[in-house]
Design an enzyme around this catalytic site. Structure first.
Site, PDB file in Angstrom:
ATOM      1  N   LYS A   3       0.818  -1.221   0.000  1.00  0.00           N
ATOM      2  CA  LYS A   3       0.000   0.000   0.000  1.00  0.00           C
ATOM      3  C   LYS A   3       0.845   1.261   0.000  1.00  0.00           C
ATOM      4  O   LYS A   3       0.467   2.262  -0.603  1.00  0.00           O
ATOM      5  CB  LYS A   3      -0.941   0.010   1.214  1.00  0.00           C
ATOM      6  CG  LYS A   3      -2.109  -0.934   1.051  1.00  0.00           C
ATOM      7  CD  LYS A   3      -3.226  -0.619   2.025  1.00  0.00           C
ATOM      8  CE  LYS A   3      -4.416  -1.528   1.790  1.00  0.00           C
ATOM      9  NZ  LYS A   3      -5.406  -1.457   2.862  1.00  0.00           N
ATOM     10  N   LYS A  49     -10.650  -3.024  -4.305  1.00  0.00           N
ATOM     11  CA  LYS A  49     -11.450  -1.798  -4.390  1.00  0.00           C
ATOM     12  C   LYS A  49     -10.707  -0.713  -5.144  1.00  0.00           C
ATOM     13  O   LYS A  49     -11.311   0.187  -5.709  1.00  0.00           O
ATOM     14  CB  LYS A  49     -11.729  -1.259  -2.981  1.00  0.00           C
ATOM     15  CG  LYS A  49     -12.605  -2.142  -2.127  1.00  0.00           C
ATOM     16  CD  LYS A  49     -12.585  -1.627  -0.674  1.00  0.00           C
ATOM     17  CE  LYS A  49     -13.389  -2.514   0.249  1.00  0.00           C
ATOM     18  NZ  LYS A  49     -13.113  -2.251   1.674  1.00  0.00           N
ATOM     19  N   LYS A  58      -5.089  -9.684  -7.150  1.00  0.00           N
ATOM     20  CA  LYS A  58      -6.286  -9.784  -6.306  1.00  0.00           C
ATOM     21  C   LYS A  58      -7.379  -8.821  -6.785  1.00  0.00           C
ATOM     22  O   LYS A  58      -7.056  -7.704  -7.201  1.00  0.00           O
ATOM     23  CB  LYS A  58      -5.856  -9.403  -4.880  1.00  0.00           C
ATOM     24  CG  LYS A  58      -6.760  -9.855  -3.797  1.00  0.00           C
ATOM     25  CD  LYS A  58      -6.200  -9.456  -2.436  1.00  0.00           C
ATOM     26  CE  LYS A  58      -6.128  -7.955  -2.276  1.00  0.00           C
ATOM     27  NZ  LYS A  58      -5.798  -7.477  -0.950  1.00  0.00           N
TER      28      LYS A  58
HETATM   29  P1  TYM Z   1     -11.083  -4.833   3.655  1.00  0.00           P
HETATM   30  O1  TYM Z   1     -12.052  -3.754   3.893  1.00  0.00           O
HETATM   31  O2  TYM Z   1      -9.962  -4.605   2.697  1.00  0.00           O
HETATM   32  O3  TYM Z   1     -11.830  -6.137   3.150  1.00  0.00           O
HETATM   33  C1  TYM Z   1     -12.939  -6.653   3.862  1.00  0.00           C
HETATM   34  C2  TYM Z   1     -12.890  -8.163   3.851  1.00  0.00           C
HETATM   35  O4  TYM Z   1     -12.908  -8.644   2.483  1.00  0.00           O
HETATM   36  C3  TYM Z   1     -11.840  -9.553   2.295  1.00  0.00           C
HETATM   37  N1  TYM Z   1     -11.358  -9.425   0.899  1.00  0.00           N
HETATM   38  C4  TYM Z   1     -11.277 -10.440   0.042  1.00  0.00           C
HETATM   39  N2  TYM Z   1     -11.576 -11.743   0.154  1.00  0.00           N
HETATM   40  C5  TYM Z   1     -11.395 -12.528  -0.931  1.00  0.00           C
HETATM   41  N3  TYM Z   1     -10.922 -12.061  -2.126  1.00  0.00           N
HETATM   42  C6  TYM Z   1     -10.610 -10.755  -2.285  1.00  0.00           C
HETATM   43  N4  TYM Z   1     -10.176 -10.300  -3.454  1.00  0.00           N
HETATM   44  C7  TYM Z   1     -10.785  -9.881  -1.172  1.00  0.00           C
HETATM   45  N5  TYM Z   1     -10.585  -8.553  -0.987  1.00  0.00           N
HETATM   46  C8  TYM Z   1     -10.933  -8.294   0.297  1.00  0.00           C
HETATM   47  C9  TYM Z   1     -10.776  -9.129   3.280  1.00  0.00           C
HETATM   48  O5  TYM Z   1      -9.885 -10.175   3.559  1.00  0.00           O
HETATM   49  C10 TYM Z   1     -11.618  -8.734   4.476  1.00  0.00           C
HETATM   50  O6  TYM Z   1     -11.937  -9.870   5.251  1.00  0.00           O
HETATM   51  N6  TYM Z   1      -8.012  -4.894   7.549  1.00  0.00           N
HETATM   52  C11 TYM Z   1      -9.318  -5.317   7.114  1.00  0.00           C
HETATM   53  C12 TYM Z   1     -10.456  -4.733   7.936  1.00  0.00           C
HETATM   54  C13 TYM Z   1     -10.338  -4.920   9.411  1.00  0.00           C
HETATM   55  C14 TYM Z   1     -10.506  -6.122  10.130  1.00  0.00           C
HETATM   56  C15 TYM Z   1     -10.329  -5.783  11.502  1.00  0.00           C
HETATM   57  C16 TYM Z   1     -10.792  -7.432   9.755  1.00  0.00           C
HETATM   58  C17 TYM Z   1     -10.069  -3.940  10.313  1.00  0.00           C
HETATM   59  N7  TYM Z   1     -10.062  -4.464  11.589  1.00  0.00           N
HETATM   60  C18 TYM Z   1     -10.417  -6.738  12.497  1.00  0.00           C
HETATM   61  C19 TYM Z   1     -10.888  -8.389  10.771  1.00  0.00           C
HETATM   62  C20 TYM Z   1     -10.696  -8.041  12.124  1.00  0.00           C
HETATM   63  C21 TYM Z   1      -9.482  -4.862   5.673  1.00  0.00           C
HETATM   64  O7  TYM Z   1      -8.788  -4.025   5.192  1.00  0.00           O
HETATM   65  O8  TYM Z   1     -10.532  -5.375   5.043  1.00  0.00           O
END
Ligand code: TYM
Length: 340
Positions: A111, A197, A194
């Site tokens: 990132k 967003k 991957k």
């Molecule tokens: P974020 O917002 O990027 O994504 C949310 C969830 O979607 C999953 N994900 C995917 N799964 C499969 N294939 C993909 N291409 C894909 N892109 C995203 C992510 O793995 C996630 O589960 N850091 C986290 C948010 C967070 C969090 C937490 C999660 C903040 N605090 C505590 C668990 C526990 C994140 O950026 O998710």
């Protein structure tokens, strides 16, 4: 007691990867677990956000949760910044986590990119805030996509070091829950990247806000290869492709995995169903299935977003419940650390 916690960033463009890798599993887990699902706006501001757009994205994630089937009567749905324990515990954990641990985080490197000196300090300590999110509720299980694996390892390390440093068996060692056949959904334009967003090409992802026409166009244009779909020999086991096809035909692997996750059929069933068929035939089927699954969610999200008060009610109520769980845990933690 099994307690589930997970979060999704309100950074716009919620997509099929977020749904299959995370939100769909959030829904399944609420049947037999106490579940807490958070819109992590504090994580979102680790990169620049427009305040107005951030606000509307927060409601959009809440709407996506409810539209996908998370029941606000059963599960807690809330916004991270409305529960101050996250920030307070994150500071304590910033003093537990070691620089060496954070230096190994691959997502920060991706990132921050080449201009690392200019990345926010928040982006660097992002996984520490994640550990605070989870441990503020003594969550035992965290459903996420595969890309969060390393961050959850860090949350375990932080809990363990805190417990050791203070000779207190206080924080649980959390289990990651990486389930289903689409734990890493790849871009529709490039099976080696991957689905994300932030991809500049909207054709790389199916957004939860896409119309049926958008979905059809994107699937029609999805990258494939010139061969027919593979036969059973591409499988390493019932649930896994072999290394060879993963390396050489990543787009076929991705689309078949998406079909399997959407249809709830095993990989083996899906491979047999489309064995040696043409991509054009398979894409029609995948399109139908995607529209069938995503359109009702999109429709429901739109409806919910028209009723802002209803969504805000859910979030306010959720914040109260979340606070009542996190406050005593924060209080104990302060006591353990020796705060006055
Ligand atoms: P974020 O917002 O990027 O994504 C949310 C969830 O979607 C999953 N994900 C995917 N799964 C499969 N294939 C993909 N291409 C894909 N892109 C995203 C992510 O793995 C996630 O589960 N850091 C986290 C948010 C967070 C969090 C937490 C999660 C903040 N605090 C505590 C668990 C526990 C994140 O950026 O998710």
């Amino acid at each position: 007691m099994r307690r589930v916690f997970s979060g999704v960033q309100p950074t716009g463009n919620l997509h099929l990867g977020n749904y299959l890798g995370a939100i769909k599993n959030f829904v399944l887990l609420q049947n037999d677990h106490e579940c807490i699902y958070c819109v992590v706006d504090m994580h979102a501001i680790t990169v620049k956000q427009d305040p107005k757009i951030l606000k509307s994205n927060i409601l959009e994630v809440a709407a996506a949760f409810v539209a996908s089937g998370i029941n606000p009567e059963k599960s807690v749905i809330f916004v991270q910044s409305q529960v101050s324990a996250h920030a307070e515990l994150a500071w304590i954990f910033n003093c537990t986590a070691r620089l060496g641990w954070l230096n190994r985080m691959t997502q920060f490197k991706e990132k921050a990119g080449k201009n690392r000196e200019n990345a926010s300090a928040g982006l660097y300590t992002y996984p520490v805030l994640m550990a605070a999110d989870i441990l503020a509720y003594h969550a035992t299980h965290v459903p996420v996509g595969d890309d969060q694996r390393q961050h959850l390892e860090l949350a375990r390390d932080i809990a363990q070091k805190f417990n050791n440093d203070f000779k207190a068996d206080y924080f649980p060692i959390t289990e990651p829950v990486i389930m289903g056949n689409a734990t890493r959904v790849m871009s529709l334009r490039d099976g080696k990247n991957k689905m994300s967003k932030s991809d500049v090409s909207d054709y790389s992802r199916l957004n939860l806000t896409d119309s049926a026409d958008d979905i059809s166009n994107k699937i029609r244009k999805a990258k494939t290869d010139p061969l027919p779909l593979p036969n059973e020999s591409c499988l390493y086991s019932e649930k896994k492709f072999n290394e060879d096809i993963i390396a050489n035909r990543p787009e076929a692997v991705n689309l078949l995995s998406i079909y399997s996750a959407l249809s709830n059929e095993s990989l083996k069933e899906v491979v047999l169903k489309f064995s040696e068929k043409q991509f054009s035939f398979f894409k029609n089927e995948l399109n139908q299935l995607s529209v069938e699954t995503l359109s009702p969610i999109t429709k429901e999200m739109r409806k919910l977003l028209e009723d802002k008060f209803y969504l805000e009610g859910i979030l306010n109520n959720g914040a109260d419940k979340a606070n009542s769980i996190a406050e005593p845990i924060l209080k104990d933690t302060k006591e353990i650390v020796g705060f006055y």
